[in-house]
Design an enzyme around this catalytic site. Sequence first.
Site, PDB file in Angstrom:
ATOM      1  N   LYS A 172     -28.879 -51.209  21.804  1.00  0.00           N
ATOM      2  CA  LYS A 172     -30.187 -51.810  22.103  1.00  0.00           C
ATOM      3  C   LYS A 172     -31.056 -50.817  22.870  1.00  0.00           C
ATOM      4  O   LYS A 172     -30.617 -50.228  23.848  1.00  0.00           O
ATOM      5  CB  LYS A 172     -29.989 -53.094  22.906  1.00  0.00           C
ATOM      6  CG  LYS A 172     -29.178 -54.152  22.156  1.00  0.00           C
ATOM      7  CD  LYS A 172     -28.880 -55.366  22.994  1.00  0.00           C
ATOM      8  CE  LYS A 172     -27.920 -55.071  24.131  1.00  0.00           C
ATOM      9  NZ  LYS A 172     -27.459 -56.265  24.835  1.00  0.00           N
ATOM     10  N   THR A 204     -37.136 -61.492  31.930  1.00  0.00           N
ATOM     11  CA  THR A 204     -36.237 -61.084  30.845  1.00  0.00           C
ATOM     12  C   THR A 204     -34.771 -61.374  31.188  1.00  0.00           C
ATOM     13  O   THR A 204     -33.874 -60.725  30.660  1.00  0.00           O
ATOM     14  CB  THR A 204     -36.402 -59.582  30.561  1.00  0.00           C
ATOM     15  OG1 THR A 204     -36.165 -58.849  31.782  1.00  0.00           O
ATOM     16  CG2 THR A 204     -37.790 -59.262  30.036  1.00  0.00           C
ATOM     17  N   GLY A 206     -31.295 -62.698  30.928  1.00  0.00           N
ATOM     18  CA  GLY A 206     -30.464 -63.245  29.873  1.00  0.00           C
ATOM     19  C   GLY A 206     -30.774 -62.753  28.476  1.00  0.00           C
ATOM     20  O   GLY A 206     -30.291 -63.327  27.495  1.00  0.00           O
ATOM     21  N   THR A 207     -31.541 -61.663  28.352  1.00  0.00           N
ATOM     22  CA  THR A 207     -31.895 -61.187  27.011  1.00  0.00           C
ATOM     23  C   THR A 207     -30.673 -60.735  26.218  1.00  0.00           C
ATOM     24  O   THR A 207     -30.526 -61.065  25.042  1.00  0.00           O
ATOM     25  CB  THR A 207     -32.909 -60.028  27.087  1.00  0.00           C
ATOM     26  OG1 THR A 207     -32.416 -59.035  27.999  1.00  0.00           O
ATOM     27  CG2 THR A 207     -34.264 -60.510  27.566  1.00  0.00           C
ATOM     28  N   GLY A 208     -29.778 -59.968  26.861  1.00  0.00           N
ATOM     29  CA  GLY A 208     -28.594 -59.483  26.160  1.00  0.00           C
ATOM     30  C   GLY A 208     -27.664 -60.608  25.750  1.00  0.00           C
ATOM     31  O   GLY A 208     -27.125 -60.619  24.636  1.00  0.00           O
ATOM     32  N   CYS A 209     -27.469 -61.565  26.650  1.00  0.00           N
ATOM     33  CA  CYS A 209     -26.621 -62.723  26.353  1.00  0.00           C
ATOM     34  C   CYS A 209     -27.206 -63.527  25.190  1.00  0.00           C
ATOM     35  O   CYS A 209     -26.490 -63.935  24.264  1.00  0.00           O
ATOM     36  CB  CYS A 209     -26.516 -63.631  27.577  1.00  0.00           C
ATOM     37  SG  CYS A 209     -25.895 -62.826  29.062  1.00  0.00           S
TER      38      CYS A 209
END
Length: 268
Positions: A172, A204, A206-209
Amino acid sequence: MKNILTIAGSDSCGGAGIQADLKAMSAQGTYGMSVITAITAQNTKGVFAVQELDLDIIKKQIEVLYEDIDISSVKIGMLSSSDIIKTVHETLARVKAKNIVIDPVMISKSGYYLLKEDAIEALKDFLKIGTLVTPNIPEAEVLSDMKIETEEDMVEAAKRIKSFGAKNVLIKGGHREDNCTDILLTENDEIVRFEGVRFETKNTHGTGCTLSSTIASYIGKGMSVEEAVKLGKEYISEAIKNSFSIGEGVGPVGHFIDLYKKAGVDFE
């Protein structure tokens, strides 16, 4: 309806971890279930404490779910120690888990280390069961043991991470300053670029989760990894675009923005 499992830490703030995972899974029309590996005390300003769960209860949570329910895919989030990683690794192998998406959570946005340094090698070994691994650039730098500044660097890092045994690797690019393109290295060693849009927002959390859980949901529904990543990118972009504040720090992304609007919620 497909059943999707998240194995991750609990976020008391509700923006990341299993709370974000379950929201994202529900938003994709799947049924989300959770195995909790650790409990965090956090709010929008940061992580303040972490309590790992006992290995036996982590293992038992996984076992009883697979004894009873047909699980279409698994998203892996926070595994904070080598013992937890090995326990999850061995248990998933024993229950013959399929379609495993690994988000190698290492450091929170506030800078709190969620993965112990001595667990990095165990994590690398764990990646071999991954259908897809989704590190951000700082995580990919640790796993690949190299500095990432360009798209060429992202490709090389993806190749190094794939060499651990993962079938597909998604690097990412949100931490890069010049653009936020993501790079997918597929099982067939093809390179797929996913251009992103950067939104001017601090919210932002929790974007990866959210992205990894969304991808796991689509893979569980029978889509290819590439198509699942494409749809996951579209969903997280809208969620970031519609993120909002709930405290003084970094707020959550908007998982259910259409439902909130229908319910008359005003974020202005």
